[in-house]
Design an enzyme around this catalytic site. Sequence first.
Site, PDB file in Angstrom:
ATOM      1  N   LYS A   1       0.865  -1.198   0.000  1.00 45.84           N
ATOM      2  CA  LYS A   1       0.000   0.000   0.000  1.00 45.84           C
ATOM      3  C   LYS A   1       0.885   1.227   0.000  1.00 45.84           C
ATOM      4  O   LYS A   1       2.006   1.191   0.517  1.00 45.84           O
ATOM      5  CB  LYS A   1      -0.869   0.022   1.271  1.00 45.84           C
ATOM      6  CG  LYS A   1      -2.076   0.924   1.156  1.00 45.84           C
ATOM      7  CD  LYS A   1      -3.245   0.194   0.540  1.00 45.84           C
ATOM      8  CE  LYS A   1      -4.433   1.075   0.280  1.00 45.84           C
ATOM      9  NZ  LYS A   1      -5.611   0.292  -0.129  1.00 45.84           N
TER      10      LYS A   1
ATOM     11  N   ASP B   1      -7.317   4.250  -4.292  1.00 49.98           N
ATOM     12  CA  ASP B   1      -7.928   4.114  -2.962  1.00 49.98           C
ATOM     13  C   ASP B   1      -8.544   5.493  -2.689  1.00 49.98           C
ATOM     14  O   ASP B   1      -8.804   6.243  -3.646  1.00 49.98           O
ATOM     15  CB  ASP B   1      -6.871   3.715  -1.907  1.00 49.98           C
ATOM     16  CG  ASP B   1      -7.504   3.267  -0.586  1.00 49.98           C
ATOM     17  OD1 ASP B   1      -7.957   2.110  -0.499  1.00 49.98           O
ATOM     18  OD2 ASP B   1      -7.575   4.071   0.367  1.00 49.98           O
TER      19      ASP B   1
HETATM   20  P1  NDP Z   1     -13.174   7.727  -2.555  1.00 48.83           P
HETATM   21  O1  NDP Z   1     -12.094   8.725  -2.376  1.00 48.83           O
HETATM   22  O2  NDP Z   1     -13.779   7.523  -3.884  1.00 48.83           O
HETATM   23  O3  NDP Z   1     -14.366   8.053  -1.556  1.00 48.83           O
HETATM   24  C1  NDP Z   1     -14.148   8.107  -0.183  1.00 48.83           C
HETATM   25  C2  NDP Z   1     -15.454   8.466   0.504  1.00 48.83           C
HETATM   26  O4  NDP Z   1     -15.291   8.303   1.912  1.00 48.83           O
HETATM   27  C3  NDP Z   1     -15.854   9.913   0.287  1.00 48.83           C
HETATM   28  O5  NDP Z   1     -17.243  10.029   0.345  1.00 48.83           O
HETATM   29  C4  NDP Z   1     -15.191  10.607   1.480  1.00 48.83           C
HETATM   30  O6  NDP Z   1     -15.758  11.841   1.846  1.00 48.83           O
HETATM   31  C5  NDP Z   1     -15.415   9.584   2.559  1.00 48.83           C
HETATM   32  N1  NDP Z   1     -14.369   9.723   3.568  1.00 48.83           N
HETATM   33  C6  NDP Z   1     -13.029   9.647   3.373  1.00 48.83           C
HETATM   34  N2  NDP Z   1     -12.373   9.874   4.518  1.00 48.83           N
HETATM   35  C7  NDP Z   1     -13.320  10.130   5.435  1.00 48.83           C
HETATM   36  C8  NDP Z   1     -13.279  10.441   6.812  1.00 48.83           C
HETATM   37  N3  NDP Z   1     -12.103  10.542   7.464  1.00 48.83           N
HETATM   38  N4  NDP Z   1     -14.453  10.612   7.451  1.00 48.83           N
HETATM   39  C9  NDP Z   1     -15.639  10.514   6.801  1.00 48.83           C
HETATM   40  N5  NDP Z   1     -15.752  10.217   5.484  1.00 48.83           N
HETATM   41  C10 NDP Z   1     -14.597  10.022   4.832  1.00 48.83           C
HETATM   42  O7  NDP Z   1     -12.571   6.368  -1.978  1.00 48.83           O
HETATM   43  P2  NDP Z   1     -13.086   4.864  -2.194  1.00 48.83           P
HETATM   44  O8  NDP Z   1     -14.557   4.831  -2.351  1.00 48.83           O
HETATM   45  O9  NDP Z   1     -12.229   4.261  -3.221  1.00 48.83           O
HETATM   46  O10 NDP Z   1     -12.676   4.203  -0.795  1.00 48.83           O
HETATM   47  C11 NDP Z   1     -13.581   4.088   0.296  1.00 48.83           C
HETATM   48  C12 NDP Z   1     -13.108   2.989   1.234  1.00 48.83           C
HETATM   49  O11 NDP Z   1     -13.055   1.746   0.521  1.00 48.83           O
HETATM   50  C13 NDP Z   1     -11.697   3.175   1.819  1.00 48.83           C
HETATM   51  O12 NDP Z   1     -11.685   2.616   3.112  1.00 48.83           O
HETATM   52  C14 NDP Z   1     -10.827   2.322   0.890  1.00 48.83           C
HETATM   53  O13 NDP Z   1      -9.638   1.910   1.535  1.00 48.83           O
HETATM   54  C15 NDP Z   1     -11.761   1.152   0.652  1.00 48.83           C
HETATM   55  N6  NDP Z   1     -11.493   0.345  -0.535  1.00 48.83           N
HETATM   56  C16 NDP Z   1     -11.425   0.896  -1.778  1.00 48.83           C
HETATM   57  C17 NDP Z   1     -11.187   0.113  -2.877  1.00 48.83           C
HETATM   58  C18 NDP Z   1     -11.177   0.653  -4.263  1.00 48.83           C
HETATM   59  O14 NDP Z   1     -11.057  -0.141  -5.190  1.00 48.83           O
HETATM   60  N7  NDP Z   1     -11.324   1.955  -4.467  1.00 48.83           N
HETATM   61  C19 NDP Z   1     -10.953  -1.343  -2.732  1.00 48.83           C
HETATM   62  C20 NDP Z   1     -11.118  -1.834  -1.392  1.00 48.83           C
HETATM   63  C21 NDP Z   1     -11.365  -1.003  -0.348  1.00 48.83           C
HETATM   64  P3  NDP Z   1     -14.996  13.216   1.492  1.00 48.83           P
HETATM   65  O15 NDP Z   1     -15.121  13.346   0.009  1.00 48.83           O
HETATM   66  O16 NDP Z   1     -15.683  14.260   2.271  1.00 48.83           O
HETATM   67  O17 NDP Z   1     -13.568  13.016   1.941  1.00 48.83           O
HETATM   68  O1  2IT Z   2      -7.906  -1.633  -0.521  1.00 49.87           O
HETATM   69  C1  2IT Z   2      -7.892  -2.116  -1.668  1.00 49.87           C
HETATM   70  O2  2IT Z   2      -8.020  -3.331  -1.855  1.00 49.87           O
HETATM   71  C2  2IT Z   2      -7.741  -1.204  -2.804  1.00 49.87           C
HETATM   72  N1  2IT Z   2      -7.709   0.004  -2.601  1.00 49.87           N
HETATM   73  C3  2IT Z   2      -7.623  -1.745  -4.195  1.00 49.87           C
HETATM   74  C4  2IT Z   2      -6.243  -2.267  -4.456  1.00 49.87           C
HETATM   75  C5  2IT Z   2      -5.961  -2.687  -5.876  1.00 49.87           C
HETATM   76  O3  2IT Z   2      -4.782  -2.991  -6.131  1.00 49.87           O
HETATM   77  O4  2IT Z   2      -6.861  -2.722  -6.710  1.00 49.87           O
END
Ligand code: NDP
Ligand code: 2IT
Length: 448
Positions: free
Chosen positions: A128, A168
Amino acid sequence: MAANSIIQNVYETVQKRNHGETEFLQAVKEVLDSLGPVIEKHPEYVDAKILDRIVEPERQIMFRVPWQDDKGNVHVNRGFRFEFNSALGPYKGGLRFHPTVCASILKFLGFEQVFKNSLTTLPMGGGKGGCDFDPKGKSDNEVMRFCQSFMTELSRHIGPDTDVPAGDIGVGGREIGFMFGQYKRIKNEFTGILTGKGLSWGGSLIRPEATGYGSVYFAQEMLKANNDTFEGKVCTVSGSGNVAQYTVQKLNELGAKAVSLSDSAGSIYDPDGVDAERLAFVLELKNVKRGRIKEYADKFGVEYRDGKRPWDIKCDCAFPSATQNEIDGNDAKTLIANGCTVVSEGANMPSTPEAVEQFVAKKTLYGPGKAANAGGVAVSGLEMSQNSQRLSWTSEAVDQKLQDIMAAIHQQCFDAAEEYGVPGNYVAGANIAGFVKVADAMLDQGLV
Ligand code: NDP
Ligand code: 2IT
Protein backbone atom coordinates in the site's frame (compact mmCIF):
# COMPACT_ATOMS: atom_id res chain seq x y z
CA MET A 1 5.25 -22.23 24.83
CA ALA A 2 1.44 -21.91 24.70
CA ALA A 3 -0.05 -20.37 21.57
CA ASN A 4 -1.41 -17.38 23.50
CA SER A 5 2.02 -16.52 24.92
CA ILE A 6 3.65 -16.82 21.51
CA ILE A 7 1.09 -14.46 20.02
CA GLN A 8 1.41 -12.06 22.96
CA ASN A 9 5.21 -11.94 22.52
CA VAL A 10 4.89 -11.19 18.82
CA TYR A 11 2.36 -8.45 19.53
CA GLU A 12 4.56 -6.85 22.20
CA THR A 13 7.44 -6.65 19.75
CA VAL A 14 5.15 -5.05 17.16
CA GLN A 15 4.04 -2.51 19.80
CA LYS A 16 7.64 -1.62 20.67
CA ARG A 17 8.78 -1.34 17.06
CA ASN A 18 5.76 0.65 15.87
CA HIS A 19 5.20 2.87 18.85
CA GLY A 20 2.06 5.00 18.62
CA GLU A 21 0.93 3.58 15.27
CA THR A 22 -2.58 2.91 16.51
CA GLU A 23 -4.23 1.86 13.23
CA PHE A 24 -1.43 -0.56 12.39
CA LEU A 25 -1.48 -2.06 15.88
CA GLN A 26 -5.27 -2.42 15.68
CA ALA A 27 -5.06 -4.34 12.39
CA VAL A 28 -2.24 -6.60 13.60
CA LYS A 29 -4.01 -7.40 16.87
CA GLU A 30 -7.20 -8.39 15.09
CA VAL A 31 -5.39 -10.87 12.87
CA LEU A 32 -3.12 -12.29 15.60
CA ASP A 33 -6.11 -12.77 17.91
CA SER A 34 -7.59 -15.21 15.36
CA LEU A 35 -4.46 -17.31 14.92
CA GLY A 36 -4.15 -19.24 18.23
CA PRO A 37 -5.78 -22.45 16.92
CA VAL A 38 -3.72 -22.23 13.70
CA ILE A 39 -0.32 -22.15 15.34
CA GLU A 40 -1.36 -24.89 17.76
CA LYS A 41 -2.02 -27.09 14.75
CA HIS A 42 1.09 -25.89 12.84
CA PRO A 43 4.18 -25.70 15.08
CA GLU A 44 6.25 -25.36 11.89
CA TYR A 45 4.94 -21.78 11.53
CA VAL A 46 6.31 -20.99 14.99
CA ASP A 47 9.72 -22.59 14.31
CA ALA A 48 10.09 -20.61 11.07
CA LYS A 49 8.99 -17.40 12.87
CA ILE A 50 6.24 -16.82 10.31
CA LEU A 51 4.27 -14.55 12.68
CA ASP A 52 7.33 -12.43 13.46
CA ARG A 53 8.08 -12.07 9.76
CA ILE A 54 4.55 -11.44 8.49
CA VAL A 55 4.07 -8.38 10.70
CA GLU A 56 7.20 -6.69 9.34
CA PRO A 57 6.97 -5.09 5.85
CA GLU A 58 9.56 -6.47 3.43
CA ARG A 59 10.44 -2.92 2.41
CA GLN A 60 9.34 0.63 3.36
CA ILE A 61 9.87 3.54 1.02
CA MET A 62 9.37 7.16 2.06
CA PHE A 63 10.07 10.16 -0.14
CA ARG A 64 9.72 13.90 -0.65
CA VAL A 65 7.10 15.11 -3.14
CA PRO A 66 7.64 18.73 -4.15
CA TRP A 67 5.08 20.39 -6.48
CA GLN A 68 3.91 23.82 -7.53
CA ASP A 69 0.34 25.18 -7.30
CA ASP A 70 -1.33 27.34 -9.94
CA LYS A 71 -0.02 30.53 -8.31
CA GLY A 72 3.56 29.29 -8.42
CA ASN A 73 3.79 28.51 -4.68
CA VAL A 74 5.89 25.46 -3.82
CA HIS A 75 4.49 22.68 -1.61
CA VAL A 76 6.18 19.64 -0.12
CA ASN A 77 4.30 16.44 0.68
CA ARG A 78 5.43 13.10 2.01
CA GLY A 79 5.04 10.01 -0.19
CA PHE A 80 5.19 6.35 0.85
CA ARG A 81 5.08 2.81 -0.46
CA PHE A 82 5.00 -0.13 1.94
CA GLU A 83 5.92 -3.35 0.11
CA PHE A 84 4.55 -5.70 2.71
CA ASN A 85 4.67 -9.27 1.46
CA SER A 86 5.54 -10.86 -1.89
CA ALA A 87 5.08 -14.54 -1.01
CA LEU A 88 2.11 -14.97 -3.37
CA GLY A 89 2.99 -12.56 -6.17
CA PRO A 90 4.09 -9.00 -6.97
CA TYR A 91 3.16 -6.44 -4.30
CA LYS A 92 -0.37 -5.23 -5.06
CA GLY A 93 -2.52 -2.60 -3.39
CA GLY A 94 -3.82 0.92 -3.68
CA LEU A 95 -2.48 4.44 -3.26
CA ARG A 96 -4.31 6.80 -0.90
CA PHE A 97 -4.11 10.60 -1.20
CA HIS A 98 -5.58 12.14 1.96
CA PRO A 99 -4.26 14.65 4.52
CA THR A 100 -4.37 11.97 7.27
CA VAL A 101 -2.02 9.60 5.40
CA CYS A 102 0.92 8.48 7.57
CA ALA A 103 2.96 5.34 8.17
CA SER A 104 0.42 3.88 10.62
CA ILE A 105 -2.51 4.13 8.21
CA LEU A 106 -0.62 2.79 5.20
CA LYS A 107 0.90 -0.05 7.24
CA PHE A 108 -2.53 -1.12 8.48
CA LEU A 109 -3.78 -1.05 4.90
CA GLY A 110 -0.71 -2.90 3.56
CA PHE A 111 -0.99 -5.55 6.26
CA GLU A 112 -4.70 -6.13 5.58
CA GLN A 113 -3.96 -6.26 1.86
CA VAL A 114 -1.66 -9.29 2.29
CA PHE A 115 -4.50 -11.45 3.64
CA LYS A 116 -7.14 -9.92 1.35
CA ASN A 117 -5.09 -10.65 -1.75
CA SER A 118 -4.47 -14.18 -0.52
CA LEU A 119 -8.26 -14.70 -0.23
CA THR A 120 -8.87 -13.58 -3.83
CA THR A 121 -7.32 -16.84 -5.11
CA LEU A 122 -5.16 -14.75 -7.51
CA PRO A 123 -1.33 -14.50 -7.44
CA MET A 124 -0.80 -11.17 -5.68
CA GLY A 125 1.36 -10.09 -2.74
CA GLY A 126 0.36 -7.12 -0.60
CA GLY A 127 1.41 -3.49 -0.46
CA LYS A 128 0.00 0.00 0.00
CA GLY A 129 1.19 3.54 -0.58
CA GLY A 130 0.08 7.10 -0.79
CA CYS A 131 0.68 10.64 0.25
CA ASP A 132 -0.58 13.26 2.73
CA PHE A 133 -1.65 15.37 -0.26
CA ASP A 134 -5.27 16.61 -0.20
CA PRO A 135 -6.83 16.61 -3.68
CA LYS A 136 -9.88 18.54 -2.38
CA GLY A 137 -10.07 22.06 -3.78
CA LYS A 138 -7.11 21.55 -6.14
CA SER A 139 -7.38 22.27 -9.87
CA ASP A 140 -6.87 19.47 -12.41
CA ASN A 141 -3.50 21.03 -13.30
CA GLU A 142 -2.39 21.06 -9.68
CA VAL A 143 -3.41 17.41 -9.28
CA MET A 144 -1.49 16.59 -12.47
CA ARG A 145 1.70 18.31 -11.33
CA PHE A 146 1.45 16.60 -7.96
CA CYS A 147 0.87 13.16 -9.55
CA GLN A 148 3.83 13.66 -11.89
CA SER A 149 6.13 14.52 -9.01
CA PHE A 150 4.83 11.58 -6.94
CA MET A 151 5.34 9.12 -9.81
CA THR A 152 8.80 10.48 -10.63
CA GLU A 153 10.05 8.88 -7.41
CA LEU A 154 7.58 5.95 -7.21
CA SER A 155 8.59 4.81 -10.72
CA ARG A 156 11.94 3.61 -9.33
CA HIS A 157 10.20 1.09 -7.09
CA ILE A 158 7.30 -0.39 -9.08
CA GLY A 159 6.96 -2.57 -12.19
CA PRO A 160 4.52 -5.04 -13.75
CA ASP A 161 6.28 -8.00 -12.06
CA THR A 162 7.42 -6.10 -8.95
CA ASP A 163 4.73 -3.88 -7.50
CA VAL A 164 1.46 -2.75 -9.11
CA PRO A 165 -0.38 0.08 -7.30
CA ALA A 166 -4.02 1.16 -7.90
CA GLY A 167 -6.55 3.62 -6.46
CA ASP A 168 -7.93 4.11 -2.96
CA ILE A 169 -9.32 7.18 -1.17
CA GLY A 170 -8.52 10.29 -3.23
CA VAL A 171 -7.08 8.28 -6.12
CA GLY A 172 -9.48 7.52 -8.98
CA GLY A 173 -9.35 7.44 -12.76
CA ARG A 174 -8.01 11.00 -13.07
CA GLU A 175 -5.03 10.42 -10.77
CA ILE A 176 -4.25 6.96 -12.22
CA GLY A 177 -4.15 8.59 -15.70
CA PHE A 178 -1.70 11.32 -14.68
CA MET A 179 0.54 8.81 -12.90
CA PHE A 180 0.45 6.30 -15.76
CA GLY A 181 1.41 9.05 -18.24
CA GLN A 182 4.38 10.10 -16.15
CA TYR A 183 5.63 6.52 -15.68
CA LYS A 184 5.47 5.92 -19.44
CA ARG A 185 7.36 9.12 -20.11
CA ILE A 186 10.14 8.29 -17.64
CA LYS A 187 10.58 4.62 -18.59
CA ASN A 188 9.50 4.69 -22.25
CA GLU A 189 7.43 1.57 -21.55
CA PHE A 190 3.69 0.97 -21.98
CA THR A 191 3.17 -1.69 -19.31
CA GLY A 192 0.59 -2.58 -16.68
CA ILE A 193 2.24 -0.82 -13.74
CA LEU A 194 -1.04 0.48 -12.36
CA THR A 195 -4.58 -0.91 -12.32
CA GLY A 196 -7.77 1.09 -12.58
CA LYS A 197 -6.56 2.43 -15.92
CA GLY A 198 -8.86 3.95 -18.56
CA LEU A 199 -10.56 1.46 -20.87
CA SER A 200 -8.73 2.60 -24.01
CA TRP A 201 -5.29 2.37 -22.41
CA GLY A 202 -5.19 -0.98 -20.66
CA GLY A 203 -7.99 -0.77 -18.10
CA SER A 204 -10.48 -3.54 -17.38
CA LEU A 205 -14.23 -3.32 -17.70
CA ILE A 206 -15.93 -3.57 -14.27
CA ARG A 207 -12.82 -2.40 -12.32
CA PRO A 208 -14.56 0.87 -11.25
CA GLU A 209 -17.61 -1.13 -10.16
CA ALA A 210 -15.73 -4.07 -8.64
CA THR A 211 -15.32 -3.12 -4.97
CA GLY A 212 -18.93 -2.02 -4.49
CA TYR A 213 -20.36 -4.90 -6.51
CA GLY A 214 -18.09 -7.34 -4.68
CA SER A 215 -19.17 -6.11 -1.26
CA VAL A 216 -22.82 -6.66 -2.23
CA TYR A 217 -22.02 -10.10 -3.71
CA PHE A 218 -20.29 -11.04 -0.45
CA ALA A 219 -23.35 -9.99 1.56
CA GLN A 220 -25.52 -11.95 -0.88
CA GLU A 221 -23.43 -15.06 -0.17
CA MET A 222 -23.87 -14.58 3.60
CA LEU A 223 -27.62 -14.16 3.08
CA LYS A 224 -27.75 -17.22 0.82
CA ALA A 225 -26.02 -19.32 3.49
CA ASN A 226 -28.97 -18.30 5.69
CA ASN A 227 -31.65 -18.96 3.05
CA ASP A 228 -32.33 -15.26 2.58
CA THR A 229 -32.09 -12.70 -0.26
CA PHE A 230 -31.81 -8.92 -0.72
CA GLU A 231 -35.40 -8.56 -1.89
CA GLY A 232 -36.99 -5.65 0.01
CA LYS A 233 -34.03 -5.13 2.37
CA VAL A 234 -33.40 -1.56 3.59
CA CYS A 235 -29.68 -0.77 3.49
CA THR A 236 -27.57 2.04 4.90
CA VAL A 237 -24.43 2.97 2.96
CA SER A 238 -21.71 5.38 4.12
CA GLY A 239 -19.36 7.31 1.86
CA SER A 240 -20.29 8.62 -1.59
CA GLY A 241 -17.11 7.82 -3.49
CA ASN A 242 -16.17 4.92 -5.73
CA VAL A 243 -17.11 2.07 -3.39
CA ALA A 244 -20.36 3.60 -2.11
CA GLN A 245 -21.59 4.50 -5.61
CA TYR A 246 -21.39 0.98 -7.03
CA THR A 247 -22.64 -0.59 -3.80
CA VAL A 248 -25.85 1.41 -4.25
CA GLN A 249 -26.09 0.46 -7.93
CA LYS A 250 -25.83 -3.27 -7.22
CA LEU A 251 -28.23 -3.10 -4.25
CA ASN A 252 -30.83 -1.50 -6.53
CA GLU A 253 -30.31 -4.24 -9.12
CA LEU A 254 -30.88 -6.94 -6.51
CA GLY A 255 -34.14 -5.49 -5.21
CA ALA A 256 -32.81 -3.82 -2.06
CA LYS A 257 -33.15 -0.13 -1.15
CA ALA A 258 -30.17 2.08 -0.22
CA VAL A 259 -31.39 4.90 2.00
CA SER A 260 -28.21 6.79 2.94
CA LEU A 261 -24.92 8.20 1.68
CA SER A 262 -22.33 10.35 3.42
CA ASP A 263 -19.08 12.26 3.13
CA SER A 264 -16.72 13.70 5.71
CA ALA A 265 -19.14 16.59 6.37
CA GLY A 266 -22.36 14.64 7.01
CA SER A 267 -24.93 12.20 5.65
CA ILE A 268 -28.22 12.19 3.77
CA TYR A 269 -31.28 10.07 4.56
CA ASP A 270 -33.50 9.30 1.59
CA PRO A 271 -36.29 6.99 2.84
CA ASP A 272 -37.54 6.33 -0.71
CA GLY A 273 -34.11 5.05 -1.72
CA VAL A 274 -31.27 6.32 -3.91
CA ASP A 275 -32.69 5.20 -7.25
CA ALA A 276 -30.89 5.12 -10.62
CA GLU A 277 -31.68 8.75 -11.43
CA ARG A 278 -30.50 10.02 -8.04
CA LEU A 279 -27.41 7.84 -8.23
CA ALA A 280 -26.54 9.41 -11.61
CA PHE A 281 -26.70 12.79 -9.85
CA VAL A 282 -24.28 11.49 -7.16
CA LEU A 283 -21.80 10.24 -9.79
CA GLU A 284 -21.79 13.62 -11.52
CA LEU A 285 -21.63 15.49 -8.18
CA LYS A 286 -18.73 13.45 -6.78
CA ASN A 287 -16.72 12.39 -9.85
CA VAL A 288 -17.03 15.51 -12.02
CA LYS A 289 -18.12 18.52 -9.95
CA ARG A 290 -16.36 17.22 -6.83
CA GLY A 291 -19.09 18.71 -4.62
CA ARG A 292 -20.52 17.84 -1.18
CA ILE A 293 -23.27 15.28 -0.43
CA LYS A 294 -25.35 18.07 1.17
CA GLU A 295 -26.17 19.12 -2.41
CA TYR A 296 -28.12 15.84 -2.78
CA ALA A 297 -30.37 16.83 0.14
CA ASP A 298 -30.83 20.32 -1.35
CA LYS A 299 -31.65 18.93 -4.79
CA PHE A 300 -34.08 16.18 -3.77
CA GLY A 301 -35.54 17.73 -0.61
CA VAL A 302 -34.44 14.97 1.76
CA GLU A 303 -32.90 15.18 5.24
CA TYR A 304 -29.27 16.33 5.56
CA ARG A 305 -27.63 15.26 8.82
CA ASP A 306 -24.76 17.65 9.42
CA GLY A 307 -21.70 15.93 10.91
CA LYS A 308 -23.60 12.66 11.43
CA ARG A 309 -22.88 9.14 10.20
CA PRO A 310 -25.74 6.96 8.94
CA TRP A 311 -25.67 4.26 11.64
CA ASP A 312 -28.69 5.45 13.65
CA ILE A 313 -30.95 5.03 10.60
CA LYS A 314 -33.05 1.88 10.88
CA CYS A 315 -31.89 -0.75 8.38
CA ASP A 316 -31.63 -4.48 7.67
CA CYS A 317 -28.10 -4.31 6.23
CA ALA A 318 -25.23 -1.81 6.59
CA PHE A 319 -22.47 -1.13 4.05
CA PRO A 320 -19.71 1.02 5.58
CA SER A 321 -17.89 2.30 2.49
CA ALA A 322 -16.03 5.45 3.58
CA THR A 323 -13.04 4.98 5.89
CA GLN A 324 -11.44 3.25 8.90
CA ASN A 325 -13.08 3.27 12.34
CA GLU A 326 -16.32 4.84 11.13
CA ILE A 327 -18.48 2.42 13.19
CA ASP A 328 -17.73 2.50 16.91
CA GLY A 329 -19.09 0.25 19.66
CA ASN A 330 -22.12 2.46 20.25
CA ASP A 331 -22.92 2.65 16.54
CA ALA A 332 -22.77 -1.16 16.40
CA LYS A 333 -25.13 -1.45 19.37
CA THR A 334 -27.54 0.98 17.70
CA LEU A 335 -27.43 -0.91 14.41
CA ILE A 336 -28.14 -4.22 16.16
CA ALA A 337 -30.90 -2.75 18.35
CA ASN A 338 -32.58 -1.37 15.21
CA GLY A 339 -32.65 -4.81 13.59
CA CYS A 340 -29.59 -4.73 11.34
CA THR A 341 -28.44 -8.33 10.78
CA VAL A 342 -25.94 -7.94 7.90
CA VAL A 343 -22.79 -5.79 7.77
CA SER A 344 -20.53 -5.94 4.71
CA GLU A 345 -17.40 -3.79 4.84
CA GLY A 346 -16.68 -2.01 1.57
CA ALA A 347 -14.17 0.16 3.42
CA ASN A 348 -10.98 -1.11 5.06
CA MET A 349 -11.32 -1.65 8.84
CA PRO A 350 -14.41 0.58 9.18
CA SER A 351 -15.42 -1.09 12.46
CA THR A 352 -13.52 -0.44 15.70
CA PRO A 353 -12.56 -3.50 17.80
CA GLU A 354 -15.51 -2.72 20.12
CA ALA A 355 -17.88 -2.75 17.13
CA VAL A 356 -16.44 -6.02 15.81
CA GLU A 357 -16.91 -7.55 19.25
CA GLN A 358 -20.60 -6.58 19.18
CA PHE A 359 -21.17 -8.00 15.71
CA VAL A 360 -19.45 -11.29 16.53
CA ALA A 361 -21.20 -11.66 19.91
CA LYS A 362 -24.64 -10.96 18.43
CA LYS A 363 -24.04 -13.29 15.46
CA THR A 364 -24.51 -10.51 12.92
CA LEU A 365 -23.67 -11.69 9.40
CA TYR A 366 -20.53 -9.60 9.48
CA GLY A 367 -18.19 -9.62 6.45
CA PRO A 368 -14.85 -8.04 7.43
CA GLY A 369 -13.21 -5.74 4.88
CA LYS A 370 -10.41 -8.10 3.90
CA ALA A 371 -13.05 -10.51 2.61
CA ALA A 372 -15.99 -8.29 1.69
CA ASN A 373 -14.08 -5.59 -0.24
CA ALA A 374 -11.64 -7.93 -1.99
CA GLY A 375 -13.58 -7.61 -5.26
CA GLY A 376 -11.69 -4.41 -6.15
CA VAL A 377 -8.24 -5.90 -5.94
CA ALA A 378 -9.53 -9.14 -7.49
CA VAL A 379 -10.57 -7.30 -10.65
CA SER A 380 -7.23 -5.47 -10.50
CA GLY A 381 -5.69 -8.96 -10.68
CA LEU A 382 -7.89 -9.66 -13.72
CA GLU A 383 -6.72 -6.36 -15.25
CA MET A 384 -3.12 -7.55 -14.83
CA SER A 385 -3.95 -10.84 -16.58
CA GLN A 386 -5.57 -8.99 -19.48
CA ASN A 387 -2.54 -6.65 -19.74
CA SER A 388 -0.18 -9.65 -19.88
CA GLN A 389 -2.26 -11.26 -22.60
CA ARG A 390 -2.77 -7.92 -24.42
CA LEU A 391 -6.48 -8.76 -24.56
CA SER A 392 -9.61 -7.31 -23.01
CA TRP A 393 -12.47 -9.36 -21.70
CA THR A 394 -16.16 -8.40 -21.90
CA SER A 395 -17.94 -6.91 -18.90
CA GLU A 396 -20.05 -10.07 -18.62
CA ALA A 397 -16.91 -12.22 -18.44
CA VAL A 398 -15.25 -10.01 -15.80
CA ASP A 399 -18.43 -9.69 -13.75
CA GLN A 400 -18.91 -13.47 -13.79
CA LYS A 401 -15.33 -14.00 -12.60
CA LEU A 402 -15.89 -11.39 -9.88
CA GLN A 403 -19.02 -13.22 -8.69
CA ASP A 404 -17.18 -16.56 -8.71
CA ILE A 405 -14.27 -15.04 -6.74
CA MET A 406 -16.56 -13.46 -4.12
CA ALA A 407 -18.36 -16.81 -3.72
CA ALA A 408 -14.98 -18.56 -3.36
CA ILE A 409 -13.84 -16.03 -0.74
CA HIS A 410 -17.07 -16.54 1.20
CA GLN A 411 -16.60 -20.31 1.05
CA GLN A 412 -12.97 -20.12 2.25
CA CYS A 413 -13.98 -17.93 5.23
CA PHE A 414 -16.96 -20.15 6.02
CA ASP A 415 -14.92 -23.37 5.83
CA ALA A 416 -11.95 -22.06 7.84
CA ALA A 417 -14.33 -20.87 10.59
CA GLU A 418 -15.89 -24.35 10.72
CA GLU A 419 -12.53 -26.16 10.61
CA TYR A 420 -11.09 -24.12 13.48
CA GLY A 421 -14.15 -24.40 15.72
CA VAL A 422 -15.72 -20.95 15.32
CA PRO A 423 -18.59 -21.59 12.87
CA GLY A 424 -20.22 -18.47 11.41
CA ASN A 425 -17.34 -16.23 12.54
CA TYR A 426 -16.24 -14.61 9.28
CA VAL A 427 -13.60 -12.51 11.08
CA ALA A 428 -11.69 -15.57 12.25
CA GLY A 429 -12.46 -17.38 8.99
CA ALA A 430 -11.02 -14.59 6.81
CA ASN A 431 -7.94 -14.13 8.98
CA ILE A 432 -7.19 -17.85 9.15
CA ALA A 433 -7.84 -18.68 5.47
CA GLY A 434 -5.89 -15.60 4.30
CA PHE A 435 -2.99 -16.34 6.65
CA VAL A 436 -2.52 -20.07 6.01
CA LYS A 437 -1.93 -19.62 2.29
CA VAL A 438 0.68 -16.89 2.80
CA ALA A 439 2.34 -18.80 5.65
CA ASP A 440 2.67 -21.96 3.55
CA ALA A 441 4.17 -19.99 0.64
CA MET A 442 6.64 -18.35 3.03
CA LEU A 443 7.66 -21.77 4.38
CA ASP A 444 8.19 -23.07 0.83
CA GLN A 445 10.36 -20.07 -0.08
CA GLY A 446 12.77 -20.37 2.86
CA LEU A 447 14.10 -17.71 5.17
CA VAL A 448 13.53 -14.50 3.21
P1 NDP B 1 -13.17 7.73 -2.56
O1 NDP B 1 -12.09 8.73 -2.38
O2 NDP B 1 -13.78 7.52 -3.88
O3 NDP B 1 -14.37 8.05 -1.56
C1 NDP B 1 -14.15 8.11 -0.18
C2 NDP B 1 -15.45 8.47 0.50
O4 NDP B 1 -15.29 8.30 1.91
C3 NDP B 1 -15.85 9.91 0.29
O5 NDP B 1 -17.24 10.03 0.34
C4 NDP B 1 -15.19 10.61 1.48
O6 NDP B 1 -15.76 11.84 1.85
C5 NDP B 1 -15.42 9.58 2.56
N1 NDP B 1 -14.37 9.72 3.57
C6 NDP B 1 -13.03 9.65 3.37
N2 NDP B 1 -12.37 9.87 4.52
C7 NDP B 1 -13.32 10.13 5.44
C8 NDP B 1 -13.28 10.44 6.81
N3 NDP B 1 -12.10 10.54 7.46
N4 NDP B 1 -14.45 10.61 7.45
C9 NDP B 1 -15.64 10.51 6.80
N5 NDP B 1 -15.75 10.22 5.48
C10 NDP B 1 -14.60 10.02 4.83
O7 NDP B 1 -12.57 6.37 -1.98
P2 NDP B 1 -13.09 4.86 -2.19
O8 NDP B 1 -14.56 4.83 -2.35
O9 NDP B 1 -12.23 4.26 -3.22
O10 NDP B 1 -12.68 4.20 -0.79
C11 NDP B 1 -13.58 4.09 0.30
C12 NDP B 1 -13.11 2.99 1.23
O11 NDP B 1 -13.05 1.75 0.52
C13 NDP B 1 -11.70 3.18 1.82
O12 NDP B 1 -11.68 2.62 3.11
C14 NDP B 1 -10.83 2.32 0.89
O13 NDP B 1 -9.64 1.91 1.54
C15 NDP B 1 -11.76 1.15 0.65
N6 NDP B 1 -11.49 0.34 -0.53
C16 NDP B 1 -11.43 0.90 -1.78
C17 NDP B 1 -11.19 0.11 -2.88
C18 NDP B 1 -11.18 0.65 -4.26
O14 NDP B 1 -11.06 -0.14 -5.19
N7 NDP B 1 -11.32 1.96 -4.47
C19 NDP B 1 -10.95 -1.34 -2.73
C20 NDP B 1 -11.12 -1.83 -1.39
C21 NDP B 1 -11.36 -1.00 -0.35
P3 NDP B 1 -15.00 13.22 1.49
O15 NDP B 1 -15.12 13.35 0.01
O16 NDP B 1 -15.68 14.26 2.27
O17 NDP B 1 -13.57 13.02 1.94
O1 2IT C 1 -7.91 -1.63 -0.52
C1 2IT C 1 -7.89 -2.12 -1.67
O2 2IT C 1 -8.02 -3.33 -1.86
C2 2IT C 1 -7.74 -1.20 -2.80
N1 2IT C 1 -7.71 0.00 -2.60
C3 2IT C 1 -7.62 -1.75 -4.20
C4 2IT C 1 -6.24 -2.27 -4.46
C5 2IT C 1 -5.96 -2.69 -5.88
O3 2IT C 1 -4.78 -2.99 -6.13
O4 2IT C 1 -6.86 -2.72 -6.71
